[in-house]
Design a protein around this motif. Structure first.
Motif: not given
Ligand SMILES: NC(=O)c1ccc[n+]([C@@H]2O[C@H](COP(=O)([O-])OP(=O)(O)OC[C@H]3O[C@@H](n4cnc5c(N)ncnc54)[C@H](OP(=O)(O)O)[C@@H]3O)[C@@H](O)[C@H]2O)c1
Length: 341
Positions: A63, A179, A182-185, A202-204, A262, A264, A284-285, A330-331, A333
């Motif tokens: 970003y 998500g 993903g990384g956070v998820g 929840v994910a693909s 979570i 931005l 929001k954290i 679609h990450l 990790g």
């Protein structure tokens, strides 16, 4: 002759003044990540100099690289950082030099950390060396290598602070992680399981087996199932995806439930009040550097209760490819840059 030999010896022991790093000279696509020679940073009081073995990559890196052009103009953070700059906020490596006043670490320690976050300027981790406030560091968990350790600080701390610090999640409660792969998820799923919660991920569809292996009790493919129609009575939603224009996951919460957001972009004015009327809260954290929290995550990793997943490893010099991978989405990790052994 003798003098020449002495000079040669001195030159060999002198610390090099430069290093290789990725720099951004202009905002734009992944091609603006340039691998080049830059001055090596000098350690200040309270800091250590780290020889970087690996640097984690996260969405905020791309970003910022693009100048936040994917954000609506009104939501763009101020571009306070001056060009050129070295991106990167998370690192795993070896302590090379100790600054004055630092007693917690020693030369040769393997450490990892999220550095100076949130801060106005990036901590410059896409490099061979980086300086780090000692407070931001913890010893690297012995059970994982530097590549895996570099994947932990940003995503692991966000999940840990969201689940352990900001909420009072107890055994038997239900958590929905949006998500989830993903990384956070993927950290949020495991931290919630470690606290005895029932977890809906929840994910693909491509991540179903992975998430079931991490322990999710219920898997939902968001592409085929409208989550807000299927799920009710959730105690806590950890949302790493949604925007705050309207968040349909609020409909899954029970009275008194909470959504930890979570993302931005800032919360819309009045959102808190609006949802208080529905009996749910929304928070929001913002993750922040904290070596002590990382040490706690490290204990869970060493105990085998949290597994770190790497989506891709890319050589530091080819950071461009890491951003291309990240922006493709679609990450599973975290993406990691490999700087040295
Ligand atoms: N507040 C903070 O302090 C903080 C800290 C860290 C990160 N963040 C932000 O949090 C967000 C997530 O970060 P991250 O590192 O976890 O990103 P990430 O690794 O890219 O993970 C995002 C995940 O969401 C999934 N996804 C995409 N669309 C989805 C949808 N409609 N429904 C459900 N899942 C969907 C993706 O895979 P699939 O589509 O294949 O499922 C992917 O696994 C980013 O915006 C990041 O900047 C904020």
């Amino acid at each position: 002759m003798q003098k020449d030999k002495e000079q040669e010896g001195n030159m060999q022991t002198e610390t090099p003044q430069t290093m290789k790093a990725i720099q951004i000279h202009t905002y734009g696509g992944p091609e603006v990540l340039v691998y080049e020679e830059v001055p090596r940073p000098r350690v200040a009081p309270g800091e250590v100099l780290i020889r970087v073995c690996a640097a984690g990559v996260y969405p905020g890196d791309w970003y910022r690289r693009s100048g936040y052009t994917n954000f609506p103009e009104a939501d763009r953070p101020p571009m306070s950082v001056s060009l050129p700059f070295i991106p990167g906020s998370q690192v795993s490596g070896i302590v090379e030099t100790i600054g004055s006043g630092v007693s917690a670490f020693h030369e040769g320690d393997a450490v990892y950390g999220l550095l100076r976050f949130p801060g106005e300027v990036p901590a410059e981790c896409y490099a061979e060396y980086v300086t780090a406030p000692a407070f931001d560091l913890a010893l690297k968990p012995a059970s994982i290598d530097h590549l895996h350790a570099a994947a932990v600080p940003m995503a692991g701390l966000t999940a840990w602070q969201g689940i352990v610090e900001h909420t009072n999640l107890s055994a038997g409660q239900t958590v929905l992680v949006n998500g989830a792969a993903g990384g956070v998820g993927h950290f949020a799923v495991q931290l919630a399981k470690a606290r005895g919660a029932r977890v809906i991920g929840v994910a693909s569809k491509r991540h179903e087996t992975f998430l079931r292996e991490l322990g999710v009790d219920v898997f939902i493919d968001y592409a085929t199932t409208p989550v807000e129609q299927e799920v009710r009575d959730v105690d806590l939603v950890i949302d790493t995806v949604g925007t705050m224009e309207y968040n349909s996951l609020l409909l899954t919460l029970k009275h008194g439930g909470r959504l930890v957001w979570i993302g931005l972009r800032p919360l819309k004015n009045g959102m808190g009040t609006e949802y208080a009327e529905a009996g749910v809260t929304i928070e929001k954290i913002q993750v922040r550097s904290n070596g002590a929290h990382l040490a706690e995550i490290g204990e869970l990793i060493n105990a085998g209760r949290v597994r770190v997943t790497i989506d891709a490893v890319v050589p530091l010099a080819e950071a461009r490819k890491a951003h291309e991978r990240g922006e493709a989405g679609h990450l599973r990790g975290v993406i990691v840059l490999h700087a040295a052994e």
